[in-house]
Design a protein around this motif. Structure first.
Motif, short mmCIF file in Angstrom:
data_model
loop_
_atom_site.label_atom_id
_atom_site.label_comp_id
_atom_site.label_asym_id
_atom_site.label_seq_id
_atom_site.Cartn_x
_atom_site.Cartn_y
_atom_site.Cartn_z
N GLN A 37 -12.53 9.63 1.95
CA GLN A 37 -12.11 10.22 3.21
C GLN A 37 -11.42 9.19 4.10
O GLN A 37 -11.68 7.98 3.97
CB GLN A 37 -13.33 10.79 3.95
CG GLN A 37 -13.95 12.00 3.27
CD GLN A 37 -15.05 12.63 4.09
OE1 GLN A 37 -15.60 12.01 5.00
NE2 GLN A 37 -15.38 13.87 3.79
N PRO A 38 -10.57 9.63 5.00
CA PRO A 38 -9.95 8.69 5.95
C PRO A 38 -11.02 7.89 6.69
O PRO A 38 -12.05 8.43 7.09
CB PRO A 38 -9.19 9.61 6.90
CG PRO A 38 -8.85 10.80 6.07
CD PRO A 38 -10.05 11.00 5.17
N GLY A 39 -10.76 6.59 6.82
CA GLY A 39 -11.72 5.69 7.43
C GLY A 39 -12.69 5.09 6.45
O GLY A 39 -13.46 4.17 6.81
N GLY A 40 -12.68 5.56 5.22
CA GLY A 40 -13.59 5.07 4.20
C GLY A 40 -13.10 3.80 3.54
O GLY A 40 -12.07 3.23 3.91
N ARG B 21 1.56 -1.33 -4.91
CA ARG B 21 1.39 0.12 -4.96
C ARG B 21 2.77 0.78 -5.00
O ARG B 21 3.76 0.21 -4.53
CB ARG B 21 0.58 0.63 -3.77
CG ARG B 21 1.19 0.41 -2.39
CD ARG B 21 0.17 0.77 -1.31
NE ARG B 21 0.73 0.60 0.03
CZ ARG B 21 0.03 0.74 1.15
NH1 ARG B 21 -1.28 1.04 1.08
NH2 ARG B 21 0.60 0.59 2.32
N GLN B 22 2.78 1.98 -5.55
CA GLN B 22 4.04 2.70 -5.71
C GLN B 22 3.81 4.18 -5.51
O GLN B 22 3.10 4.82 -6.30
CB GLN B 22 4.64 2.44 -7.09
CG GLN B 22 6.00 3.05 -7.29
CD GLN B 22 6.67 2.60 -8.57
OE1 GLN B 22 6.00 2.16 -9.51
NE2 GLN B 22 7.99 2.70 -8.63
N ALA B 23 4.43 4.70 -4.49
CA ALA B 23 4.39 6.14 -4.23
C ALA B 23 5.51 6.81 -5.01
O ALA B 23 6.53 6.17 -5.31
CB ALA B 23 4.53 6.39 -2.74
N GLU C 225 -1.93 7.62 4.35
CA GLU C 225 -0.71 6.98 3.85
C GLU C 225 -0.98 5.87 2.84
O GLU C 225 -0.04 5.33 2.25
CB GLU C 225 0.15 6.45 5.00
CG GLU C 225 -0.59 5.58 5.98
CD GLU C 225 -1.05 6.34 7.21
OE1 GLU C 225 -1.56 7.48 7.06
OE2 GLU C 225 -0.91 5.79 8.33
N ASP C 226 -2.22 5.50 2.63
CA ASP C 226 -2.57 4.54 1.58
C ASP C 226 -2.68 5.22 0.21
O ASP C 226 -2.87 4.55 -0.81
CB ASP C 226 -3.91 3.86 1.88
CG ASP C 226 -3.86 3.00 3.14
OD1 ASP C 226 -4.82 3.06 3.92
OD2 ASP C 226 -2.86 2.28 3.32
N THR C 227 -2.56 6.52 0.19
CA THR C 227 -2.66 7.28 -1.06
C THR C 227 -1.50 6.96 -1.98
O THR C 227 -0.34 7.12 -1.61
CB THR C 227 -2.68 8.79 -0.77
OG1 THR C 227 -3.86 9.11 -0.03
CG2 THR C 227 -2.64 9.59 -2.06
N GLY D 28 -2.55 0.75 -13.70
CA GLY D 28 -2.61 1.43 -12.41
C GLY D 28 -3.88 2.23 -12.22
O GLY D 28 -4.49 2.70 -13.19
N THR D 29 -4.28 2.36 -10.96
CA THR D 29 -5.44 3.17 -10.62
C THR D 29 -5.10 3.98 -9.37
O THR D 29 -4.51 3.46 -8.41
CB THR D 29 -6.69 2.29 -10.41
OG1 THR D 29 -7.83 3.12 -10.20
CG2 THR D 29 -6.55 1.33 -9.23
N GLN D 30 -5.44 5.26 -9.41
CA GLN D 30 -5.06 6.16 -8.32
C GLN D 30 -6.06 6.04 -7.17
O GLN D 30 -7.28 6.09 -7.37
CB GLN D 30 -5.05 7.61 -8.82
CG GLN D 30 -4.79 8.65 -7.75
CD GLN D 30 -3.37 8.64 -7.24
OE1 GLN D 30 -2.42 8.52 -8.02
NE2 GLN D 30 -3.19 8.77 -5.92
N VAL D 31 -5.51 5.92 -5.97
CA VAL D 31 -6.30 5.96 -4.74
C VAL D 31 -5.82 7.15 -3.93
O VAL D 31 -4.62 7.28 -3.64
CB VAL D 31 -6.15 4.66 -3.93
CG1 VAL D 31 -6.79 4.81 -2.56
CG2 VAL D 31 -6.77 3.49 -4.69
N THR D 32 -6.75 8.01 -3.57
CA THR D 32 -6.42 9.19 -2.77
C THR D 32 -7.29 9.21 -1.53
O THR D 32 -8.52 9.17 -1.63
CB THR D 32 -6.63 10.48 -3.57
OG1 THR D 32 -5.82 10.45 -4.75
CG2 THR D 32 -6.25 11.71 -2.73
N VAL D 33 -6.63 9.22 -0.37
CA VAL D 33 -7.34 9.25 0.91
C VAL D 33 -7.09 10.61 1.55
O VAL D 33 -5.97 10.91 1.97
CB VAL D 33 -6.88 8.12 1.84
CG1 VAL D 33 -7.71 8.11 3.11
CG2 VAL D 33 -6.96 6.78 1.13
N SER D 34 -8.13 11.41 1.59
CA SER D 34 -7.97 12.78 2.07
C SER D 34 -9.31 13.33 2.52
O SER D 34 -10.36 12.98 1.96
CB SER D 34 -7.40 13.66 0.95
OG SER D 34 -7.33 15.01 1.37
#
Length: 115
Positions: A13-16, A38-40, A88-90, A108-114
């Motif tokens: 979650q955001p802030g985590g 990182r690459q979006a 936006e760090d996702t 690579g490893t996926q990071v999802t902030v949501s």
């Protein structure tokens, strides 16, 4: 041949916080600069942070004060501690080992902030 294996990504979650790890095979890990990138989708891969053999660090402005890169030469591992994560760090995060004449990348490893 150097192999890099990242781990630690996921959904937060955001802030985590998350901590990414990158384990390198082979010897002489302590001699080389290690970096996290990182690459979006549709964008160029960008430097997030790097650390020299001596422990000097450099960060992208967008992550200063929130992310910390470190290395454990005994474990051939570099870490990226990510705090105060934002949506936006996702993206996918990659580690890189730079020898000066060759660059090696992890998968690579996926990071999802949501929320």
């Amino acid at each position: 041949q150097v192999q890099l294996v990242e781990s630690g990504g996921g959904l937060v979650q955001p802030g985590g916080s998350l901590r990414l790890s990158c384990a390198a095979s082979g010897s002489a890990f302590s001699r080389y600069v290690m970096g996290w990138y990182r690459q979006a989708p549709g964008k160029q891969r960008e430097l997030v942070a790097r650390i020299t053999p001596g422990g000097s660090t450099h960060y992208a402005d967008s992550v200063k004060g929130r992310f910390t890169i470190s290395r454990d030469n005994a474990k051939n591992t570099v870490y990226l501690q990510m705090n105060s994560l934002k949506p936006e760090d996702t993206t996918v995060y990659y580690c890189k080992l730079a020898t000066g004449w060759s660059d090696y990348w992890g998968q690579g490893t996926q990071v999802t902030v949501s929320s």
